[in-house]
Design an enzyme around this catalytic site. Structure first.
Site, PDB file in Angstrom:
ATOM      1  N   LYS A  10      -8.303  60.078  17.762  1.00  0.00           N
ATOM      2  CA  LYS A  10      -9.219  58.821  18.130  1.00  0.00           C
ATOM      3  C   LYS A  10      -9.157  58.673  19.736  1.00  0.00           C
ATOM      4  O   LYS A  10      -8.353  59.246  20.589  1.00  0.00           O
ATOM      5  CB  LYS A  10      -8.746  57.683  17.691  1.00  0.00           C
ATOM      6  CG  LYS A  10      -8.797  57.769  15.965  1.00  0.00           C
ATOM      7  CD  LYS A  10      -8.237  56.135  15.589  1.00  0.00           C
ATOM      8  CE  LYS A  10      -8.502  56.239  14.052  1.00  0.00           C
ATOM      9  NZ  LYS A  10      -8.224  54.952  13.333  1.00  0.00           N
ATOM     10  N   TYR A  50     -16.821  54.208   8.389  1.00  0.00           N
ATOM     11  CA  TYR A  50     -16.239  53.121   8.059  1.00  0.00           C
ATOM     12  C   TYR A  50     -16.939  52.072   7.091  1.00  0.00           C
ATOM     13  O   TYR A  50     -16.631  50.861   7.166  1.00  0.00           O
ATOM     14  CB  TYR A  50     -15.563  52.311   9.248  1.00  0.00           C
ATOM     15  CG  TYR A  50     -14.816  53.306   9.999  1.00  0.00           C
ATOM     16  CD1 TYR A  50     -13.337  53.615   9.575  1.00  0.00           C
ATOM     17  CD2 TYR A  50     -14.859  53.688  11.375  1.00  0.00           C
ATOM     18  CE1 TYR A  50     -12.353  54.166   9.945  1.00  0.00           C
ATOM     19  CE2 TYR A  50     -13.695  54.441  11.916  1.00  0.00           C
ATOM     20  CZ  TYR A  50     -12.650  54.740  11.418  1.00  0.00           C
ATOM     21  OH  TYR A  50     -11.586  55.572  11.908  1.00  0.00           O
ATOM     22  N   ASN A 113      -4.726  53.859  16.661  1.00  0.00           N
ATOM     23  CA  ASN A 113      -3.713  54.240  15.903  1.00  0.00           C
ATOM     24  C   ASN A 113      -3.816  55.833  15.883  1.00  0.00           C
ATOM     25  O   ASN A 113      -3.465  56.560  14.824  1.00  0.00           O
ATOM     26  CB  ASN A 113      -3.651  53.507  14.337  1.00  0.00           C
ATOM     27  CG  ASN A 113      -4.735  53.769  13.484  1.00  0.00           C
ATOM     28  OD1 ASN A 113      -5.936  54.408  13.973  1.00  0.00           O
ATOM     29  ND2 ASN A 113      -4.733  53.590  12.403  1.00  0.00           N
ATOM     30  N   HIS A 116      -7.510  59.829  12.812  1.00  0.00           N
ATOM     31  CA  HIS A 116      -8.049  59.450  11.429  1.00  0.00           C
ATOM     32  C   HIS A 116      -7.981  60.603  10.428  1.00  0.00           C
ATOM     33  O   HIS A 116      -7.805  61.771  10.989  1.00  0.00           O
ATOM     34  CB  HIS A 116      -9.485  59.022  11.561  1.00  0.00           C
ATOM     35  CG  HIS A 116     -10.231  59.514  10.200  1.00  0.00           C
ATOM     36  ND1 HIS A 116     -10.588  57.981   9.394  1.00  0.00           N
ATOM     37  CD2 HIS A 116     -10.815  60.207   9.713  1.00  0.00           C
ATOM     38  CE1 HIS A 116     -11.075  58.370   8.097  1.00  0.00           C
ATOM     39  NE2 HIS A 116     -11.496  59.714   8.623  1.00  0.00           N
ATOM     40  N   GLU A 127     -17.023  62.719   4.685  1.00  0.00           N
ATOM     41  CA  GLU A 127     -16.603  62.528   6.197  1.00  0.00           C
ATOM     42  C   GLU A 127     -17.358  63.983   6.885  1.00  0.00           C
ATOM     43  O   GLU A 127     -17.878  64.099   8.073  1.00  0.00           O
ATOM     44  CB  GLU A 127     -15.418  62.288   6.535  1.00  0.00           C
ATOM     45  CG  GLU A 127     -15.015  60.698   5.878  1.00  0.00           C
ATOM     46  CD  GLU A 127     -13.779  60.589   5.781  1.00  0.00           C
ATOM     47  OE1 GLU A 127     -13.010  61.195   6.604  1.00  0.00           O
ATOM     48  OE2 GLU A 127     -13.187  59.361   5.318  1.00  0.00           O
TER      49      GLU A 127
END
Ligand code: IDP
Ligand code: MG
Length: 136
Positions: A10, A50, A113, A116, A127
């Site tokens: 990320k 998402y 965080n 992913h 994805e």
């Protein structure tokens, strides 16, 4: 059985110079990196990835954040790749993630965080289509 998963480093982790150390964690397992690209996501890709979180209080912040700068997109494959990578990543909240996991070692907050990873082989297929297919 060998399977594929979609992994993404990320923006916070890319911006703070952690790409190499994070990729090493995945390589150290013996899983294979099949595809890899540095890219900035479009709003459409972020929304597609998402979609399950649309309407939740953190949704807009998540979309703004994940499109805010470059990410590293990867397809990683090998036996139980989805579960192996999720275990390596640690739980969603870095403050709760065990030491030795990527989120536990490199992250501090839920909204940044670090990484992913697909949560099932079906999610992985979807994805990989979003990020290495035609949606841009
Ligand atoms: P996962 O990334 O571990 O699969 P999900 O529940 O699918 O976790 O959530 C997707 C992403 O949305 C998380 O990685 C995190 O960045 C963000 N997120 C989830 N829950 C919250 C929250 O309560 N506050 C802020 N961000 C959240
Ligand atoms: Mg998830």
């Amino acid at each position: 059985m060998s399977e594929q998963t979609y992994i993404m480093i990320k923006p916070d982790a890319v911006a703070s110079g952690k790409i190499g150390r994070i990729i090493s964690r995945f390589e150290d397992t013996g899983l294979v990196i099949e595809r890899m690209e540095l890219d900035t996501l479009s709003a459409e890709q972020a929304a597609a990835n998402y979609a399950e979180h649309e309407g939740k209080p953190f949704y807009q912040g998540l979309i703004d954040y994940i499109t805010s700068g470059p990410v590293v997109k990867m397809v990683i494959s090998g036996p139980d790749a989805v579960a192996v990578c999720r275990k390596l990543m640690g739980v969603t909240d870095p403050a709760q993630a065990a030491p030795g996991t990527i989120r536990g070692d490199f992250g501090l907050t839920m909204d940044a965080n670090v990484v992913h990873g697909s949560d099932s082989p079906d999610s992985a297929k979807r994805e990989i289509g979003i990020f290495f297919g035609d949606l841009k």
